[in-house]
Motif scaffolding. Structure first.
Motif, PDB file in Angstrom:
ATOM      1  N   LYS A 207      12.503 -27.659  12.278  1.00 21.40           N
ATOM      2  CA  LYS A 207      11.629 -28.724  12.754  1.00 21.40           C
ATOM      3  C   LYS A 207      12.225 -29.275  14.040  1.00 21.40           C
ATOM      4  CE  LYS A 207       9.318 -33.003  11.417  1.00 21.40           C
ATOM      5  NZ  LYS A 207       8.245 -32.733  12.314  1.00 21.40           N
ATOM      6  N   LYS A 208      11.368 -29.477  15.016  1.00 25.40           N
ATOM      7  CA  LYS A 208      11.818 -30.068  16.264  1.00 25.40           C
ATOM      8  C   LYS A 208      11.830 -31.580  16.103  1.00 25.40           C
ATOM      9  CE  LYS A 208      11.388 -29.897  21.205  1.00 25.40           C
ATOM     10  NZ  LYS A 208      10.667 -29.338  22.343  1.00 25.40           N
ATOM     11  N   THR A 209      12.980 -32.174  16.359  1.00 22.42           N
ATOM     12  CA  THR A 209      13.142 -33.615  16.273  1.00 22.42           C
ATOM     13  C   THR A 209      13.612 -34.123  17.631  1.00 22.42           C
ATOM     14  OG1 THR A 209      15.476 -33.579  15.652  1.00 22.42           O
ATOM     15  CG2 THR A 209      13.865 -33.332  13.860  1.00 22.42           C
ATOM     16  N   HIS A 210      13.876 -35.407  17.719  1.00 20.75           N
ATOM     17  CA  HIS A 210      14.388 -35.932  18.975  1.00 20.75           C
ATOM     18  C   HIS A 210      15.814 -35.444  19.244  1.00 20.75           C
ATOM     19  CE1 HIS A 210      15.355 -38.978  15.910  1.00 20.75           C
ATOM     20  NE2 HIS A 210      16.426 -39.231  16.626  1.00 20.75           N
ATOM     21  N   HIS A 211      16.435 -34.771  18.268  1.00 18.24           N
ATOM     22  CA  HIS A 211      17.759 -34.169  18.444  1.00 18.24           C
ATOM     23  C   HIS A 211      17.663 -32.684  18.790  1.00 18.24           C
ATOM     24  CE1 HIS A 211      19.727 -37.735  16.922  1.00 18.24           C
ATOM     25  NE2 HIS A 211      18.977 -37.700  15.844  1.00 18.24           N
ATOM     26  N   GLY A 212      16.470 -32.146  18.912  1.00 14.57           N
ATOM     27  CA  GLY A 212      16.286 -30.717  19.153  1.00 14.57           C
ATOM     28  C   GLY A 212      15.833 -30.033  17.866  1.00 14.57           C
ATOM     29  N   TRP A 213      16.006 -28.732  17.796  1.00 14.17           N
ATOM     30  CA  TRP A 213      15.599 -27.961  16.626  1.00 14.17           C
ATOM     31  C   TRP A 213      16.644 -28.093  15.532  1.00 14.17           C
ATOM     32  CZ3 TRP A 213      10.875 -26.135  15.993  1.00 14.17           C
ATOM     33  CH2 TRP A 213      10.078 -25.958  17.130  1.00 14.17           C
ATOM     34  N   SER A 214      16.196 -28.484  14.350  1.00 12.35           N
ATOM     35  CA  SER A 214      17.071 -28.646  13.198  1.00 12.35           C
ATOM     36  C   SER A 214      16.564 -27.802  12.042  1.00 12.35           C
ATOM     37  CB  SER A 214      17.105 -30.112  12.756  1.00 12.35           C
ATOM     38  OG  SER A 214      17.632 -30.921  13.780  1.00 12.35           O
ATOM     39  N   ILE A 215      17.494 -27.243  11.284  1.00  6.86           N
ATOM     40  CA  ILE A 215      17.121 -26.447  10.118  1.00  6.86           C
ATOM     41  C   ILE A 215      16.593 -27.386   9.039  1.00  6.86           C
ATOM     42  CG2 ILE A 215      17.891 -24.892   8.309  1.00  6.86           C
ATOM     43  CD1 ILE A 215      20.075 -23.936  10.216  1.00  6.86           C
ATOM     44  N   TYR A 216      15.402 -27.117   8.582  1.00  2.00           N
ATOM     45  CA  TYR A 216      14.766 -27.890   7.513  1.00  2.00           C
ATOM     46  C   TYR A 216      15.143 -27.292   6.168  1.00  2.00           C
ATOM     47  CZ  TYR A 216      11.036 -30.757   5.466  1.00  2.00           C
ATOM     48  OH  TYR A 216      10.320 -31.665   4.735  1.00  2.00           O
ATOM     49  N   LEU A 217      14.993 -25.952   6.061  1.00  2.00           N
ATOM     50  CA  LEU A 217      15.389 -25.261   4.834  1.00  2.00           C
ATOM     51  C   LEU A 217      15.560 -23.785   5.101  1.00  2.00           C
ATOM     52  CD1 LEU A 217      12.771 -23.551   3.534  1.00  2.00           C
ATOM     53  CD2 LEU A 217      12.019 -25.835   2.980  1.00  2.00           C
ATOM     54  N   SER A 218      16.249 -23.124   4.182  1.00  2.00           N
ATOM     55  CA  SER A 218      16.430 -21.670   4.218  1.00  2.00           C
ATOM     56  C   SER A 218      15.771 -21.085   2.977  1.00  2.00           C
ATOM     57  CB  SER A 218      17.918 -21.307   4.213  1.00  2.00           C
ATOM     58  OG  SER A 218      18.539 -21.775   5.367  1.00  2.00           O
ATOM     59  N   SER A 219      15.142 -19.935   3.151  1.00  4.26           N
ATOM     60  CA  SER A 219      14.476 -19.277   2.033  1.00  4.26           C
ATOM     61  C   SER A 219      14.246 -17.818   2.394  1.00  4.26           C
ATOM     62  CB  SER A 219      13.161 -19.997   1.711  1.00  4.26           C
ATOM     63  OG  SER A 219      12.665 -19.571   0.458  1.00  4.26           O
ATOM     64  N   GLY A 220      13.409 -17.170   1.633  1.00  6.78           N
ATOM     65  CA  GLY A 220      13.077 -15.773   1.862  1.00  6.78           C
ATOM     66  C   GLY A 220      11.596 -15.612   2.103  1.00  6.78           C
ATOM     67  N   ASP A 221      10.948 -14.826   1.245  1.00  5.26           N
ATOM     68  CA  ASP A 221       9.528 -14.523   1.421  1.00  5.26           C
ATOM     69  C   ASP A 221       8.608 -15.729   1.247  1.00  5.26           C
ATOM     70  OD1 ASP A 221       9.915 -11.899   2.100  1.00  5.26           O
ATOM     71  OD2 ASP A 221       9.461 -11.107   0.101  1.00  5.26           O
TER      72      ASP A 221
END
Length: 149
Positions: A70-84
């Motif tokens: 997700k793009k935030t005011h801090h730049g791109w941040s990982i929201y979650l990790s998953s697979g399919d």
């Protein structure tokens, strides 16, 4: 001489800002900064973007998966990790993406992955479960998305 150094510094900062604005460069750079090691190079591809959301496939040392960013005011941040599960628009909606962004992101991911080697797709699929990286409640509505990192 000082003028040349000043011009070079300005060009460097401008190119860094341009890279931050281009998710195709900023997202892999961010993920590599966080996870790449000398003995474990990190391959990031594909990267697809819809509004303030992105999905990137990753491969490292015989493992792989997908990350939702997700793009935030801090730049791109990982929201979650998953697979399919990140290939499904319905799942993306349940996570909190607007329906139009979820559908657009899923369609772009499907298109981008058609040209990948089957072994890459198998690694993306091998990620089991879901790992939350950002507080799901801070999906941008409250404006505090950076605090959960």
């Amino acid at each position: 001489m000082k003028m040349i150094i000043a011009l070079l510094a300005c060009m460097l900062f401008a190119s860094m800002a341009a890279a931050d604005d281009d998710p195709q460069q900023a997202i892999p750079a961010r993920l590599k900064l966080m996870f790449e090691r000398l003995d474990k190079p990190l391959d990031i591809a594909p990267v697809v973007v819809q509004a303030d959301w992105a999905i990137a496939g990753w491969r490292q040392a015989g493992r792989g998966g997908r990350v939702l960013l997700k793009k935030t005011h801090h730049g791109w941040s990982i929201y979650l990790s998953s697979g399919d599960s990140l290939k499904d628009a319905g799942t993306l909606e349940k996570i909190g993406l607007p329906a139009s962004d979820a559908a657009g992101l899923a369609a772009k991911l499907k298109e981008a992955e058609t040209s990948l080697d089957p072994s890459a797709l198998a690694l993306f699929s091998s990620f089991e479960g879901t790992v939350m990286m950002m507080n799901a409640a801070s999906n941008g509505a409250a404006g505090h998305e950076g605090h959960a990192q």
